[in-house]
Design a protein around this motif. Structure first.
Motif, short mmCIF file in Angstrom:
data_model
loop_
_atom_site.label_atom_id
_atom_site.label_comp_id
_atom_site.label_asym_id
_atom_site.label_seq_id
_atom_site.Cartn_x
_atom_site.Cartn_y
_atom_site.Cartn_z
N THR A 1 0.81 -1.21 0.00
CA THR A 1 0.00 0.00 0.00
C THR A 1 0.85 1.27 0.00
N VAL A 2 2.13 1.17 -0.34
CA VAL A 2 2.99 2.35 -0.39
C VAL A 2 2.46 3.32 -1.43
N GLY A 3 2.59 4.61 -1.15
CA GLY A 3 2.13 5.61 -2.11
C GLY A 3 2.16 7.00 -1.50
N LEU A 4 1.85 8.00 -2.32
CA LEU A 4 1.89 9.39 -1.90
C LEU A 4 0.59 9.78 -1.23
N ALA A 5 0.72 10.31 -0.03
CA ALA A 5 -0.44 10.77 0.74
C ALA A 5 0.08 11.73 1.81
N VAL A 6 -0.81 12.26 2.62
CA VAL A 6 -0.37 13.10 3.74
C VAL A 6 0.25 12.20 4.82
N PRO A 7 1.17 12.73 5.64
CA PRO A 7 1.83 11.90 6.65
C PRO A 7 0.87 11.23 7.63
N GLU A 8 -0.28 11.84 7.87
CA GLU A 8 -1.23 11.30 8.84
C GLU A 8 -1.70 9.90 8.46
N ARG A 9 -1.58 9.54 7.19
CA ARG A 9 -1.94 8.18 6.77
C ARG A 9 -1.14 7.14 7.54
N ASP A 10 0.11 7.46 7.87
CA ASP A 10 0.94 6.57 8.68
C ASP A 10 0.86 6.88 10.17
N LEU A 11 0.79 8.16 10.49
CA LEU A 11 1.00 8.58 11.88
C LEU A 11 -0.08 8.11 12.82
N TRP A 12 -1.34 8.02 12.36
CA TRP A 12 -2.42 7.67 13.30
C TRP A 12 -2.18 6.29 13.89
N LEU A 13 -1.63 5.36 13.11
CA LEU A 13 -1.40 4.00 13.60
C LEU A 13 -0.36 3.98 14.71
N VAL A 14 0.67 4.80 14.58
CA VAL A 14 1.72 4.84 15.60
C VAL A 14 1.23 5.58 16.83
N ALA A 15 0.55 6.69 16.63
CA ALA A 15 0.06 7.47 17.76
C ALA A 15 -0.98 6.70 18.57
N ASP A 16 -1.76 5.84 17.92
CA ASP A 16 -2.81 5.08 18.61
C ASP A 16 -2.30 3.82 19.28
N GLY A 17 -1.12 3.35 18.87
CA GLY A 17 -0.75 2.00 19.25
C GLY A 17 0.42 1.84 20.18
N ALA A 18 0.78 2.88 20.95
CA ALA A 18 1.96 2.79 21.81
C ALA A 18 1.57 2.63 23.29
N GLU A 19 2.41 1.91 24.01
CA GLU A 19 2.20 1.68 25.44
C GLU A 19 3.19 2.54 26.22
N GLY A 20 2.69 3.27 27.20
CA GLY A 20 3.58 4.06 28.03
C GLY A 20 3.97 5.39 27.43
#
Length: 337
Positions: free
Chosen positions: A248-267
């Motif tokens: 699914t690589v492609g050109l989009a705004v950074p938020e396409r990736d960032l929400w998954l990291v921001a939602d999925g971290a512990e601590g």
């Protein structure tokens, strides 16, 4: 996938490997992931390979029909190879396919499938649904920062925020008045689930449309995005972290990736993750765009699981996984409506 493909023989896949000049000595089906089928192989030179066969019918985001899907998958894999070798140092965390002797990253396998070959990299894979540790979250965010700063390869496609499976979801919402008989054991329960939450789902579709309009009005700059940087696509190799599955690589705004990291971290809070990204890139993530891609992911999942369960199926592990995931995703969408 846990189940072997019903319409692809091992011998066909092994024959396809001749394009890579790979003659397998050992050969084993790998029941991992959801969507594509995988095998591991060791060749006569003791090199180890990870072989992926994609069902082109499941690549609808590239366009309609197997030819469009094959072209899109080829562009994605070409982009991945280019990122791996990007100047000046290359993105060493990109696990890219190995081209054939003729330079192809993907080859058709029959009329509806495609095969690609990757080096089998040693490491500890993550699993979808895992929670990132604070340490891993920082490392993944560093990888995404590097990726988002990389000049786009010529093969990288612009990916609009719309999701290609929306017609399947809207069709299912229109066709709830009669039982979904004849598909399999989980079709009718899926219909009943949808009937209970139909109003909420239509409301979330309206919200999605509103957020898409906001994003397009913002004229935000596009970057190279992975699309699915969740723990299931993360490989731990000592202190190194590698990203897998670049379909699914492609050109989009950074938020396409960032929400998954921001939602999925512990601590570590999502806000802290986003502040760290802003400090590294000088770009403040847009809350509406984050919400858009979070919602897009869930709606697309619902559409894909419904498509799966509204087709012939049995009480298999993969079908049960689709049923359970559909239930939890629909209930979560309704709760947040």
């Amino acid at each position: 996938m846990e189940e072997r493909p019903a319409d692809i023989e091992d011998s066909e896949v092994r024959q396809a490997l001749k394009a890579w000049r790979i003659d397998p000595v050992t050969w084993e089906y790998a029941p991992v992931g959801f969507g594509d089928h995988h095998w591991t192989a060791t060749d006569t030179r003791e090199r180890r390979w990870f072989v992926t066969v994609a069902d082109l019918a499941d690549k609808s985001w590239y366009g309609e029909g197997p030819e469009a899907a094959l072209d899109g998958l080829r562009d994605a894999m070409d982009t991945t190879v280019a990122l791996r070798g990007a100047e000046p140092d290359g993105l060493d965390f990109v696990v890219a396919p190995v081209p054939t002797a003729e330079g192809e990253t993907v080859r058709a396998l029959g009329a509806g499938h495609a095969v690609s070959v990757f080096p089998l990299v040693s490491g500890t894979p993550g699993h979808f649904g895992d929670t990132l540790t604070a340490h891993d979250c920082g490392l993944v965010l560093d990888l995404l920062t590097r990726l988002h700063r990389t000049a786009p390869p010529a093969s990288a496609r612009v990916l609009p925020p719309d999701f290609a499976t929306r017609p399947q979801l809207e069709s299912a919402l229109r066709e709830m008045s009669r039982p979904w008989d004849g598909f399999g054991p989980y079709a009718e329960p899926a219909r009943q689930l949808l009937a209970v939450h139909a109003g909420a789902l239509r409301g979330r579709l309206d919200e999605f449309d509103r957020r898409v309009k906001e994003l397009r009005a913002s004229d935000a700059p596009l970057v190279v995005t992975h699309g699915e940087p969740h723990p299931g696509n993360l490989l731990r190799a000592g202190e190194r972290r590698l990203l897998l599955d670049w379909d699914t690589v492609g050109l989009a705004v950074p938020e396409r990736d960032l929400w998954l990291v921001a939602d999925g971290a512990e601590g570590v809070s999502g806000a802290d993750v986003l502040v760290r990204y802003e400090e590294a890139t000088g770009r403040e993530p847009d809350p509406s765009a984050l919400a858009l891609y979070r919602l897009r992911w869930a709606l697309n999942d619902v559409a894909e699981f419904l498509t799966w369960l509204r087709a012939p199926h049995g009480p298999t592990p993969d079908a049960r996984q689709a049923r359970d995931a559909l239930t939890s995703t629909v209930e979560s969408l309704a709760a947040d409506a």
